[in-house]
Design a protein around this motif. Structure first.
Motif, PDB file in Angstrom:
ATOM      1  N   PHE A 115      39.084  32.767  42.974  1.00 37.21           N
ATOM      2  CA  PHE A 115      39.149  33.777  44.273  1.00 37.21           C
ATOM      3  C   PHE A 115      40.084  32.617  45.156  1.00 37.21           C
ATOM      4  O   PHE A 115      39.535  31.676  45.856  1.00 37.21           O
ATOM      5  CB  PHE A 115      37.882  33.923  45.031  1.00 37.21           C
ATOM      6  CG  PHE A 115      38.122  34.967  46.065  1.00 37.21           C
ATOM      7  CD1 PHE A 115      38.019  34.365  47.383  1.00 37.21           C
ATOM      8  CD2 PHE A 115      38.413  36.211  45.905  1.00 37.21           C
ATOM      9  CE1 PHE A 115      38.081  35.542  48.294  1.00 37.21           C
ATOM     10  CE2 PHE A 115      38.337  37.317  46.734  1.00 37.21           C
ATOM     11  CZ  PHE A 115      38.194  36.904  48.071  1.00 37.21           C
ATOM     12  N   TYR A 116      41.302  32.801  45.067  1.00 34.35           N
ATOM     13  CA  TYR A 116      42.246  31.727  45.594  1.00 34.35           C
ATOM     14  C   TYR A 116      42.864  32.441  46.865  1.00 34.35           C
ATOM     15  O   TYR A 116      43.627  33.293  47.029  1.00 34.35           O
ATOM     16  CB  TYR A 116      43.356  31.554  44.670  1.00 34.35           C
ATOM     17  CG  TYR A 116      44.347  30.468  45.011  1.00 34.35           C
ATOM     18  CD1 TYR A 116      45.672  30.925  45.632  1.00 34.35           C
ATOM     19  CD2 TYR A 116      44.071  29.160  45.261  1.00 34.35           C
ATOM     20  CE1 TYR A 116      46.554  29.989  46.424  1.00 34.35           C
ATOM     21  CE2 TYR A 116      44.946  28.169  45.924  1.00 34.35           C
ATOM     22  CZ  TYR A 116      46.135  28.803  46.254  1.00 34.35           C
ATOM     23  OH  TYR A 116      47.125  27.742  46.836  1.00 34.35           O
ATOM     24  N   ARG A 117      42.239  32.060  47.888  1.00 35.80           N
ATOM     25  CA  ARG A 117      42.906  32.044  49.305  1.00 35.80           C
ATOM     26  C   ARG A 117      42.839  33.768  49.623  1.00 35.80           C
ATOM     27  O   ARG A 117      43.540  34.251  50.006  1.00 35.80           O
ATOM     28  CB  ARG A 117      44.197  31.452  49.653  1.00 35.80           C
ATOM     29  CG  ARG A 117      43.985  30.044  49.246  1.00 35.80           C
ATOM     30  CD  ARG A 117      45.061  29.112  50.021  1.00 35.80           C
ATOM     31  NE  ARG A 117      44.887  27.736  49.519  1.00 35.80           N
ATOM     32  CZ  ARG A 117      45.813  26.888  49.757  1.00 35.80           C
ATOM     33  NH1 ARG A 117      46.772  26.938  50.332  1.00 35.80           N
ATOM     34  NH2 ARG A 117      45.543  25.569  49.029  1.00 35.80           N
ATOM     35  N   GLY A 118      41.632  34.251  49.336  1.00 33.05           N
ATOM     36  CA  GLY A 118      41.590  35.703  49.277  1.00 33.05           C
ATOM     37  C   GLY A 118      40.910  36.142  50.705  1.00 33.05           C
ATOM     38  O   GLY A 118      40.621  35.116  51.574  1.00 33.05           O
ATOM     39  N   ASN A 119      41.080  37.500  50.976  1.00 33.26           N
ATOM     40  CA  ASN A 119      40.362  37.902  51.960  1.00 33.26           C
ATOM     41  C   ASN A 119      39.331  39.108  51.972  1.00 33.26           C
ATOM     42  O   ASN A 119      39.078  39.252  50.676  1.00 33.26           O
ATOM     43  CB  ASN A 119      41.666  38.442  52.963  1.00 33.26           C
ATOM     44  CG  ASN A 119      42.225  39.463  52.454  1.00 33.26           C
ATOM     45  OD1 ASN A 119      41.801  40.505  51.800  1.00 33.26           O
ATOM     46  ND2 ASN A 119      43.526  39.409  52.518  1.00 33.26           N
ATOM     47  N   GLU A 120      38.930  39.629  53.115  1.00 32.65           N
ATOM     48  CA  GLU A 120      38.021  40.823  52.676  1.00 32.65           C
ATOM     49  C   GLU A 120      38.339  41.829  51.969  1.00 32.65           C
ATOM     50  O   GLU A 120      37.582  42.740  51.498  1.00 32.65           O
ATOM     51  CB  GLU A 120      37.619  41.314  54.168  1.00 32.65           C
ATOM     52  CG  GLU A 120      36.812  40.168  54.994  1.00 32.65           C
ATOM     53  CD  GLU A 120      37.616  39.299  56.075  1.00 32.65           C
ATOM     54  OE1 GLU A 120      39.070  39.346  55.579  1.00 32.65           O
ATOM     55  OE2 GLU A 120      37.099  38.421  56.762  1.00 32.65           O
ATOM     56  N   ASN A 121      39.638  42.240  51.630  1.00 30.58           N
ATOM     57  CA  ASN A 121      40.242  43.238  51.074  1.00 30.58           C
ATOM     58  C   ASN A 121      40.538  42.679  49.695  1.00 30.58           C
ATOM     59  O   ASN A 121      41.241  43.767  48.920  1.00 30.58           O
ATOM     60  CB  ASN A 121      41.575  43.955  51.752  1.00 30.58           C
ATOM     61  CG  ASN A 121      40.901  44.584  53.149  1.00 30.58           C
ATOM     62  OD1 ASN A 121      39.993  44.904  53.108  1.00 30.58           O
ATOM     63  ND2 ASN A 121      41.453  44.283  54.116  1.00 30.58           N
ATOM     64  N   THR A 122      40.682  41.833  49.162  1.00 31.70           N
ATOM     65  CA  THR A 122      41.243  41.301  48.006  1.00 31.70           C
ATOM     66  C   THR A 122      40.554  41.818  47.039  1.00 31.70           C
ATOM     67  O   THR A 122      39.227  41.532  46.809  1.00 31.70           O
ATOM     68  CB  THR A 122      41.129  39.675  47.934  1.00 31.70           C
ATOM     69  OG1 THR A 122      41.891  39.127  48.978  1.00 31.70           O
ATOM     70  CG2 THR A 122      41.764  39.057  46.555  1.00 31.70           C
ATOM     71  N   TYR A 124      38.197  42.008  43.594  1.00 23.41           N
ATOM     72  CA  TYR A 124      37.592  41.007  43.002  1.00 23.41           C
ATOM     73  C   TYR A 124      36.372  41.589  42.297  1.00 23.41           C
ATOM     74  O   TYR A 124      35.609  42.007  43.079  1.00 23.41           O
ATOM     75  CB  TYR A 124      37.265  39.687  43.730  1.00 23.41           C
ATOM     76  CG  TYR A 124      36.527  38.607  43.068  1.00 23.41           C
ATOM     77  CD1 TYR A 124      35.250  38.227  43.072  1.00 23.41           C
ATOM     78  CD2 TYR A 124      37.510  37.737  42.413  1.00 23.41           C
ATOM     79  CE1 TYR A 124      34.759  37.040  42.318  1.00 23.41           C
ATOM     80  CE2 TYR A 124      37.105  36.349  41.685  1.00 23.41           C
ATOM     81  CZ  TYR A 124      35.532  36.182  41.794  1.00 23.41           C
ATOM     82  OH  TYR A 124      35.216  35.279  41.020  1.00 23.41           O
ATOM     83  N   VAL A 306      38.963  31.241  51.165  1.00 21.06           N
ATOM     84  CA  VAL A 306      39.365  32.337  51.696  1.00 21.06           C
ATOM     85  C   VAL A 306      40.678  31.876  52.606  1.00 21.06           C
ATOM     86  O   VAL A 306      40.678  30.896  53.189  1.00 21.06           O
ATOM     87  CB  VAL A 306      38.168  32.815  52.619  1.00 21.06           C
ATOM     88  CG1 VAL A 306      37.187  33.283  51.574  1.00 21.06           C
ATOM     89  CG2 VAL A 306      37.709  32.033  53.411  1.00 21.06           C
ATOM     90  N   SER A 307      41.446  33.010  53.014  1.00 20.44           N
ATOM     91  CA  SER A 307      42.569  32.618  53.963  1.00 20.44           C
ATOM     92  C   SER A 307      42.573  34.421  54.763  1.00 20.44           C
ATOM     93  O   SER A 307      43.003  35.177  54.112  1.00 20.44           O
ATOM     94  CB  SER A 307      43.859  32.491  53.487  1.00 20.44           C
ATOM     95  OG  SER A 307      44.776  32.492  54.267  1.00 20.44           O
ATOM     96  N   THR A 308      42.198  34.339  55.736  1.00 22.66           N
ATOM     97  CA  THR A 308      41.831  35.712  56.440  1.00 22.66           C
ATOM     98  C   THR A 308      42.124  35.423  58.093  1.00 22.66           C
ATOM     99  O   THR A 308      41.665  34.548  58.678  1.00 22.66           O
ATOM    100  CB  THR A 308      40.527  36.354  56.030  1.00 22.66           C
ATOM    101  OG1 THR A 308      40.560  37.754  56.870  1.00 22.66           O
ATOM    102  CG2 THR A 308      39.303  35.445  56.560  1.00 22.66           C
TER     103      THR A 308
END
Ligand SMILES: NC(=O)c1ccc[n+]([C@@H]2O[C@H](COP(=O)([O-])OP(=O)(O)OC[C@H]3O[C@@H](n4cnc5c(N)ncnc54)[C@H](O)[C@@H]3O)[C@@H](O)[C@H]2O)c1
Ligand SMILES: CC(C)[C@@H](O)CC[C@@H](C)[C@H]1CC[C@H]2[C@@H]3[C@H](O)C=C4C[C@@H](O)CC[C@]4(C)[C@H]3CC[C@]12C
Length: 342
Positions: A115-122, A124, A306-308
């Protein structure tokens, strides 16, 4: 932090299985601090503690990925305990509930997918087998589904779940374990995970602030925030779990040996499985719960970052502690431990 940062606060109730002497230091100010020794698995104790509260921040939980407690106990505390908190809010008329969930509700999943720099909507595939992530996912689902339920008095319950990534900072037991392991090994830790595997980390003070902010804003922004999840994040760098820990353990005299894993992965898998066998064999005599087991190895070996900015967009969150401050405060805490270790 609530006592320092929340001007509207009239009473702070702290409900916990284990109350520490540190609580006494909180009772010196103008705000009433009520310490309640109780068990979140006991519905009547929770209801008595919640009655009359404006907002509940539910952060109690069993954080066990080392086999220290049974899956049943983890479920009882993390899931049934959360159910008890929700029902207490409904029955006593508390309208606002903030829940400390976890990144693990999302992953890493059992397939080891990054899970690479994902956010709440990615997108997965959140698939779990371990009791801890399963319990956090179930508890979070209960909290989010409870959003909108009518509480005593007929008004709707407003709920929100916060998902910290790997928390670090003062009081971090696992950091303490790594430090003591390094001391036992002559000031050295041995790299087991490739440096390229990034693991998201967030400073405890920033996690605490996000909770305070959500507890304050949930009423005024109920339509936007109710039933929502937010990753807890700050400006901590993306690094492997081991390299990140060395940001604090290095200045305290430890050295991470190896620029790449010193053992082949198959051998780590074998050693992790051996630890499970030893834990099972030794259980009648003692609790053997090393850091290395199949779950922790898989976790450490799977990128999850995470990136969000959802928390900033929804309720104006900005991390009050910079990376430099977070690092300095954590180093000071380890050094204070070092003093006690010598
Ligand atoms: N540590 C992390 O990296 C991390 C990351 C994401 C989410 N979280 C979540 O943050 C929350 C706090 O975890 P933490 O890391 O501070 O661990 P912690 O063990 O320091 O805090 C858990 C607290 O819950 C209390 N507790 C445990 N069982 C209880 C029971 N039956 N009744 C009442 N109180 C009980 C403990 O006494 C403790 O004070 C947990 O819900 C955890 O899942 C932790
Ligand atoms: C022995 C080595 C393989 C060593 O690198 C193992 C590290 C391992 C103990 C940690 C690696 C990732 C950690 C987890 C992660 O930071 C997120 C978590 C979610 C939170 O809700 C609870 C804590 C944890 C499960 C955390 C636990 C330690 C690790 C597995």
């Amino acid at each position: 932090m609530l006592l320092q940062q929340e001007p509207q606060l009239r009473e702070l109730r702290i409900f916990d299985l284990h109350l520490g002497p540190w609580l006494e230091e909180l009772k010196t100010g103008p705000v009433q601090v009520t310490a309640i020794q109780g068990d979140v698995t006991q519905a009547h104790e929770v209801a008595a503690a919640v009655a009359g509260a404006h907002v509940v921040i539910h952060t109690a939980g069993l954080v066990d990925v080392f086999g220290k407690t049974s899956p049943e106990t983890i479920h009882e505390v993390n899931v049934q305990g959360t159910r008890n908190v929700i029902e207490a809010c409904v029955q006593t008329g508390t309208r606002f509930l903030v829940y400390t969930s976890s990144m693990e509700v999302v992953g890493p999943n059992i397939k080891g997918q990054p899970f690479y720099r994902g956010n709440e909507n990615t997108p997965y595939e959140a698939v779990h087998r371990h009791p801890y992530p399963c319990s956090k996912a179930l508890a979070e689902q209960l909290v989010l589904e409870a959003n909108g339920r009518k509480v005593l008095g007929g008004l709707p319950l407003v709920t929100c779940a916060l998902r910290p990534t790997g928390i670090y900072g003062e009081g971090h037991q696992i950091m303490r374990d790594f430090y003591h392991q390094g001391l036992r090994l002559g000031g050295r830790l041995f790299r087991a995970i490739p440096a390229s595997v990034e693991h998201g980390r967030v400073y405890v003070g920033n996690v605490a602030w996000m909770h305070v902010l959500v507890a304050r804003e949930l009423e005024h922004r109920a339509a936007l925030m109710g039933g929502q999840v937010y990753f807890c994040y700050d400006n901590s760098p993306y690094k492997s779990y081991e390299d990140f820990n060395m940001e604090f353990l290095g200045p305290c005299g430890l050295r991470l040996v190896g620029t790449r894993p010193l053992l082949p992965y198959w051998l780590l898998v074998f050693l992790a499985a051996l630890n499970v066998l030893l834990q099972w064999l030794l259980r009648p005599l003692l609790l053997y719960a090393p850091l290395l087991n199949p779950y922790t190895l898989a976790m450490a070996n799977t990128t999850f970052t995470v990136s969000t900015d959802k928390a900033r967009r929804h309720f104006g969150y900005e991390p009050p502690f910079s990376w430099e401050e977070s690092r300095t405060r954590t180093i000071r805490w380890v050094q204070a431990m070092e003093g006690s270790a010598q």
